[in-house]
Design a protein around this motif. Structure first.
Motif: not given
Length: 175
Positions: A14-34
């Motif tokens: 579940v955590v790897i799928l969330l990371q790869v599908i959702l959180f890989k594409n979320i960031g803040y101007y290439n400075i902050a990502s989760t």
């Protein structure tokens, strides 16, 4: 024991799928990502042998590296997180708890112990991740800003995830 293994396998996927599908594409101007996949490593059972902990952390990092097309950066950061985890458990937990197979979750350990555990673990992971990724001190302030902002972002997401799976500590009355 089998229930713990199945629960951790399910948590891993579940955590790897969330990371790869959702959180890989979320960031803040290439400075902050989760990177909330570290939640899996933080919630591994306390009494897990160190060789198993380091192996699981390395494999988790390699899995994320495969999806991010990086060359072992996440694996190195996960191994450093597992090293921090063993040190933190050694200095903060009692002997009886160290030998148990409990999950160090928010419900089991309480917020007073869990928040510094997640915060400093995330800081160690992100420091290793970004320093190994840049491997240079030319843009050190940019790297430091990335470490701090990504750590704050990840701690917030991990804390929200831990609230979603929050389970109160079971109180067994001995009669």
């Amino acid at each position: 024991m089998g229930k713990v293994i199945i629960l951790n396998l399910l948590r891993f996927f579940v955590v790897i799928l969330l990371q790869v599908i959702l959180f890989k594409n979320i960031g803040y101007y290439n400075i902050a990502s989760t990177f909330p996949y570290i939640f899996f490593i933080l919630l591994l059972p306390i009494g897990l042998p160190n060789i198993m902990l380091f192996t699981l952390a390395f494999l988790t990092g390699l899995t994320v590296d495969a999806f991010y097309d990086s060359v072992g950066v996440h694996a190195a950061a996960c191994v450093s997180l597992s090293l921090f985890r063993t040190f933190f458990h050694k200095i903060t937990l009692d002997v009886e708890i160290k030998d148990s197979f409990n999950t160090p979750s928010l419900g089991e350990m309480g917020t007073k112990w869990f928040l510094p555990y997640v915060f400093f673990g995330t800081l160690v992971h992100h420091f290793t991740l970004f320093i190994v990724e840049t491997f240079s001190f030319t843009n050190f302030l940019y790297t430091l800003a990335s470490i701090i902002l990504s750590s704050i972002f990840t701690v917030c997401v991990v804390f929200l995830m831990s609230l979603l799976v929050y389970k109160r500590k079971s109180r067994i009355n001995s009669i």
